[in-house]
Design an enzyme around this catalytic site. Structure first.
Site, short mmCIF file in Angstrom:
data_model
loop_
_atom_site.label_atom_id
_atom_site.label_comp_id
_atom_site.label_asym_id
_atom_site.label_seq_id
_atom_site.Cartn_x
_atom_site.Cartn_y
_atom_site.Cartn_z
CB CYS A 1 3.06 -5.05 -15.19
SG CYS A 1 3.44 -6.41 -14.05
CB CYS A 57 2.90 -4.66 -11.60
SG CYS A 57 4.25 -5.60 -12.33
CG ASP A 58 0.46 -1.55 -12.42
OD1 ASP A 58 1.09 -1.43 -11.36
OD2 ASP A 58 0.93 -1.23 -13.54
#
Length: 332
Positions: A143, A146-147
């Site tokens: 992701c 996300c990261d």
């Protein structure tokens, strides 16, 4: 055991649904799963090291810590959490029937409920290359949104695996933080739409590696430092120095236990009535990534869980009113 509401799944969607349902005095029961979809209770969030985009945590929080806090809040308001996996359901039955994974066929009595919230999420597809187990979440992720902003990826070269819209979109997103982004495509062309492919291919910070497999992830024992690339035609291998590897090869909605009883799109995501969490079967609701293939974020899953609980509460009120009308009619 019979419950007004059963929630299957224990990510942000499931726990938010539980919190709202419990506060509405619906006494929800949650089956949080035991390694369901290959991950621990809490879902994909537990595989994320640092979460910096969930409101209320200005210093960030790990995925496991956030999961623990969600679980604590659910239990505080009275949710009964059972650490077992649901393996099959009968959505046509009234009440709705669900069976635990260790149930002995039809010999074991099912758990039953009046309303069911499916919040089982979607599991990111992975290639399980050599070194993946060692460096997952130590430079490897599924992701980018996300990261990608994490300090270990800033101003560092990164590689994205995939050839579709997701790969192009995530590679473009990563250019905000990376020094350079490589896209490893196993064929000689993108599967992505023309506009997404052109945007990625023409970006000055993106290089496309055609006919390329990523064969192995390597590092210094604590963090990813490079990957081994393999030419799909010649088989020749070479090293590429990167600090991050991101899979962008799709997700698999965790819906096998439903055995096709609910409608899905062509990729397996549950279909709901627009603007709601209502499925085609009355009393069954879908929340989070199990039906959301566009956003796939913890915060949007949480919002979807809230919607599911409110939809379920309204349904139960309607069900009670119908039963009262039937009872009254029976006395006439």
């Amino acid at each position: 055991m019979h419950s007004k509401v059963i929630i299957i799944g224990s990510g942000p969607a499931g726990h938010t649904a539980a919190i709202y349902a419990a506060r509405a005095n619906l006494s929800p029961v949650m089956f949080e799963g035991m390694m369901a979809g290959g991950v621990a209770p809490g879902g994909q969030l537990t595989t994320t090291t640092e979460v910096e985009n969930f409101p209320g945590f200005p210093e960030g929080i790990t995925g496991s810590e956030l999961t623990d806090k969600l679980r604590e809040q659910s239990t505080r308001f009275g949710t009964d959490i059972i650490t077992e996996t649901i393996s099959r359901v009968d959505l046509a039955a009234r009440p709705i029937k669900v069976w635990r994974e260790d149930a002995d066929g039809d010999n074991d009595a099912p758990d039953t409920c009046d309303a069911l919230i499916v919040a089982t999420g979607a599991t990111a597809k992975r290639l399980h290359i050599a070194g993946e187990d060692e460096y997952w979440q130590r430079g490897m992720s599924a992701c980018a949104v996300c990261d990608g902003a994490a300090p270990i990826f800033r101003n560092k070269p990164l590689v994205v695996i995939g050839g579709g819209d997701s790969a192009c979109e995530e590679a473009t997103f990563l250019t905000k933080y990376a020094s350079h982004v490589y896209i490893a495509v196993r064929r000689d062309a993108f599967r992505a739409s023309n506009i997404m492919a052109k945007r990625a291919a023409n970006h000055p910070k993106i290089s496309v590696l055609w006919n390329t497999h990523v064969a192995e992830a390597k590092g210094n024992g604590s963090q990813l430092t490079h990957v081994v690339l393999q030419d799909a035609k010649s088989g020749e291998k070479r090293d590429l120095e990167v600090s991050g590897l991101f899979y962008a090869i799709g997700h698999t909605p965790n819906t096998a236990f439903l055995s096709g009883q609910l409608d899905t799109d062509e990729t397996g995501y549950l279909l709901v009535k627009p603007g709601s969490t209502i499925t085609k079967i009355r009393g069954v609701f879908a929340a989070g990534d199990v039906h959301d293939k566009q956003y796939r974020q913890a915060i949007t899953a949480a919002g979807s869980g809230c919607m599911a609980a409110l939809d379920a509460e309204k349904y139960l009120e309607e069900l009670e009113a119908e039963e009262q009308e039937k009872a009254a009619a029976g006395k006439l």
